[in-house]
Design an enzyme around this catalytic site. Structure first.
Site, PDB file in Angstrom:
ATOM      1  N   HIS A  15      -6.064 -71.355   2.431  1.00  0.00           N
ATOM      2  CA  HIS A  15      -6.078 -70.573   3.669  1.00  0.00           C
ATOM      3  C   HIS A  15      -6.844 -71.238   4.807  1.00  0.00           C
ATOM      4  CE1 HIS A  15      -5.752 -66.176   5.286  1.00  0.00           C
ATOM      5  NE2 HIS A  15      -4.795 -66.986   5.719  1.00  0.00           N
TER       6      HIS A  15
ATOM      7  N   CYS B  75     -11.396 -64.086   6.131  1.00  0.00           N
ATOM      8  CA  CYS B  75     -11.255 -65.156   5.154  1.00  0.00           C
ATOM      9  C   CYS B  75     -11.329 -66.566   5.733  1.00  0.00           C
ATOM     10  CB  CYS B  75      -9.937 -64.961   4.421  1.00  0.00           C
ATOM     11  SG  CYS B  75      -9.453 -66.349   3.424  1.00  0.00           S
TER      12      CYS B  75
END
Length: 485
Positions: free
Chosen positions: A127, A71
């Site tokens: 993130h 990610c």
């Protein structure tokens, strides 16, 4: 004095006129969404809205679209235009309590969009570092943020239980930010995040000043673990036929994701924004087969260098620019979005960072700027690169490394690392990586090994740091807040 005012007004209205002509952009990114997690690849699933978009006459599908295997590396490459190994994000994801973020010397393309008159919004997952305010989305080009800073959490409570987060401390990770305010939002408990993020996106669209173009980055939590059953309407009838429980729950999560995307697109139509909006869809990495995701018939899994970890379903939908559905087989890497999006909005940019502008390829099938090579990733003692039809992997590609149909339970023990040190595949003719050519093509292997060595010289050290208790929720009223590093 009057002349000065008239000149200022003229500049203002000229700015508004030029802004109106620019396209809106809706970038939708799913989380851990695998190659086989759409109904045109796996007909046991139910994704009618994605299917309709992907196969519309106004859509170009990017059949050879690649991201990173995890990610944070993918998202850092998307916004910066640089490969993760040039940013220091190549080794993994940002953990909760980690005092680090994507280096501020790298500007993100939403910062440029602001200078062109765009309103910029982000809903969902960030993130990319959060320990200090300068790492947050509303300090890196976004005007408004509704979502969470970390990598995973409960879909209903929006608390993180430490899943894949480097800590077992529990705290709220849901925030409502502007460039000057950073506020935890406890009011969303009980709202399933997939529907919540669609609703938050719709609220942004309804309050948006239609005299200005917008960039909306809709980063769904779905379909990342934990496997949490969505409202029953997404399970009943449409997923009950799937025998394996993980895949059945996952089917419901995919169905909820599809419905959420459909509701946002419907709102674009209702607000008369649809015709001038470019919709981009993709994922941040391959599916997690341990949590219901699937990449079959591609090899491997999320967090592997196999195709299943990095090749994704992606498409561009644009009623104003695309008049015939087509499938492009040219290579496209996530770093290309920076230059491509800037060209979409009128700031022609042949290349930026490690990426190239592929807008003409998308719209007109132009071969002027064609990607011939890219780096999958270079990290630790493992790496993979692509040149033309050939892919070289060196080191440990990651596990599981096999071909996992959606009906099979994953058994990591059956996919143990072998002693083999490198692999060579012709992924055009062998997209599922079943036939290693390293012994048969030693000259090509040697040339690609030299190319990898050359590219590796520009790698920068990892920016990741050990977790720091200064960010503990106990110091921030039970939240994973920013402002402590």
């Amino acid at each position: 004095m009057m002349l000065t005012v008239l000149v200022a007004l003229l500049h203002f209205f000229t700015f508004l006129a030029s802004a109106q002509q620019k396209p809106n952009i809706l970038y939708i990114i799913a989380d851990d969404h695998g190659w086989n997690d759409v109904d045109w690849h796996d007909p046991t699933l139910h994704t009618p809205n994605l299917n309709a978009l992907a196969h519309s006459e106004h859509t170009v599908q990017l059949d050879r679209a690649y991201v990173n295997q995890l990610c944070s590396p993918t998202r850092s490459a998307l916004f910066s235009g640089y490969y993760p190994y040039h940013l220091g994000t190549q080794h993994g994801v940002f953990q909760k309590l980690e005092p680090s973020g994507v280096p501020l010397k790298y500007s993100f393309f939403p910062e440029r969009l602001l200078t062109l008159g765009y309103n910029t919004y982000i809903v969902g997952k960030w993130h990319l570092g959060y320990c200090k305010h300068d790492y947050l989305p509303t300090k890196r080009g976004f005007q408004k943020f509704r979502g969470y800073y970390g990598g995973a959490e409960d879909y209903y409570s929006h608390l993180t239980d430490g899943f894949e987060e480097g800590t077992k401390e529990e705290g709220l990770d849901f925030f409502h930010d502007t460039p000057h305010t950073f506020a935890a939002d406890w009011s969303k408990e009980g709202y399933y995040s997939t529907q919540l993020f669609a609703n938050e996106s719709i609220n942004f669209l309804r309050s948006h000043d239609s005299q200005r173009p917008f960039f909306l980055y809709l980063a769904f939590q779905a379909v990342h673990a934990p496997l949490q059953i969505p409202p029953l309407k997404y399970m009943e009838g449409k997923c009950s036929h799937i025998k394996r429980r993980h895949r059945r729950v996952y089917c419901g999560m995919v169905n909820a994701l599809d419905d959420a995307i459909g509701s946002v697109v419907a709102e674009l139509r209702a607000l008369d924004l649809y015709k001038n909006t470019i919709i981009i869809f993709g994922s941040d990495n391959g599916g997690q087969t341990l949590a219901g995701g699937n990449n079959f018939p591609l090899r491997g899994n999320k967090n592997t260098l196999w195709e299943g970890g990095m090749r994704i379903n992606s498409f561009v939908h644009s009623p104003a620019n695309i008049k015939r559905h087509e499938v492009r087989t040219q290579l496209f890497n996530v770093v290309d979005w920076y230059a491509t999006i800037m060209t979409m909005v009128g700031e022609k940019m042949d290349e930026y960072g490690d990426g190239i502008n592929q807008w003409e390829m998308i719209v007109n099938n132009s071969m002027k700027h064609t990607r011939r090579r890219f780096v999958y990733n270079i990290y630790d003692k493992s790496a993979a690169i692509r040149e033309g039809d050939y892919k070289l992997i060196v080191g440990k590609p990651g596990e599981p490394s096999g071909w996992i149909p959606p009906t099979r339970k994953v058994d990591y023990a059956s996919w143990q690392d072998k002693s083999q040190k490198h692999w060579l595949f012709n992924v055009k003719h062998d997209p599922n990586e079943r036939h290693d050519l390293s012994a048969r093509k030693p000259k090509l292997l040697h040339r690609l090994m030299l190319q990898l060595r050359k590219w590796s010289t520009s790698a920068v050290p990892s920016i990741h740091k050990a977790t720091d208790e200064r960010g503990s929720p106990k110091y921030f009223n039970g939240t994973f807040a920013s402002g402590w590093c």
